[in-house]
Design an enzyme around this catalytic site. Structure first.
Site, PDB file in Angstrom:
ATOM      1  CG  ASN A  83     -13.147  23.989   1.480  1.00 21.39           C
ATOM      2  OD1 ASN A  83     -13.665  24.388   0.453  1.00 21.39           O
ATOM      3  ND2 ASN A  83     -12.201  24.656   2.110  1.00 21.39           N
ATOM      4  CG  HIS A 113     -17.702  -4.376  -2.125  1.00 20.17           C
ATOM      5  ND1 HIS A 113     -18.970  -4.634  -2.574  1.00 20.17           N
ATOM      6  CD2 HIS A 113     -17.392  -3.141  -2.574  1.00 20.17           C
ATOM      7  CE1 HIS A 113     -19.403  -3.602  -3.283  1.00 20.17           C
ATOM      8  NE2 HIS A 113     -18.461  -2.677  -3.301  1.00 20.17           N
ATOM      9  CB  THR A 162      -7.298   1.759   8.125  1.00 18.54           C
ATOM     10  OG1 THR A 162      -6.005   1.650   8.724  1.00 18.54           O
ATOM     11  CG2 THR A 162      -7.177   2.133   6.653  1.00 18.54           C
TER      12      THR A 162
END
Length: 183
Positions: A83, A113, A162
């Site tokens: 979407n 990073h 995560t």
């Protein structure tokens, strides 16, 4: 945080320079894609082909606006729906299985990073995201590098994932936690 790193890239290298050139090419293509009239399906298909390095399966739908930095490391299964307002940062690789539904403003981020301050501006880190078949990702969810979303799972709106999500599991929250198993 369980974020995994499979690859690092030092920014002062010819490889990074090539990566930056590709970013410029893809940013140009997506900026043109995002201002096309929606009815220009031929123009949209042509620009998406530039972004992803070739034509997408006909059963894949991507509604603009759409953002990515690289494009060449994303693969789509059949019957995928993406979407509006999604961002795919795919240098680390994104694999999207068949029948996946991705709601508005979802971010799939394969890069980051290093944590140490001295390395943050010098290196990029990457790990793939795998979204298995028949997954539904709710609005504004964020999936981070190194995560696999198991087949048939649901990521609730606004979740930040995560860690890997088991097959047929609903996850929600920040960071995302298992809520229940889906029958």
């Amino acid at each position: 945080m369980a974020t995994r790193t499979d690859q690092t890239l030092y920014v002062q290298t010819p490889e990074f320079a090539r990566y930056a050139e590709r970013i410029a090419e893809v940013t140009d293509a997506t900026s043109r894609l995002n201002v096309l009239p929606f009815s220009d399906s031929e123009g949209r298909a042509e620009l998406l082909s530039v972004v992803f390095g070739g034509p997408l399966p006909e059963s894949v739908t991507i509604y603009p606006p759409f953002f990515t930095e690289y494009g060449l490391n994303t693969t789509f299964g059949e019957n995928v729906f993406v979407n509006q307002g999604c961002t795919f940062m795919d240098k680390g690789g994104i694999r999207i299985g068949k029948g996946v539904m991705i709601a508005p403003k979802v971010s799939l981020i394969t890069g980051g990073h290093p944590l140490p301050l001295a390395e943050r501006r010098e290196y990029l880190s990457f790990a793939p995201i795998v979204i298995e078949d028949d997954v539904w990702i709710g609005a504004s969810a964020v999936i981070t590098q190194g995560v696999t979303i198991g087949a048939g799972s649901v990521v609730a709106a606004g979740a930040v994932v995560t860690r890997d999500v088991p097959v047929r599991t609903l996850v929600a929250g920040v960071p995302a936690r298992e809520v229940k198993t889906i029958d």
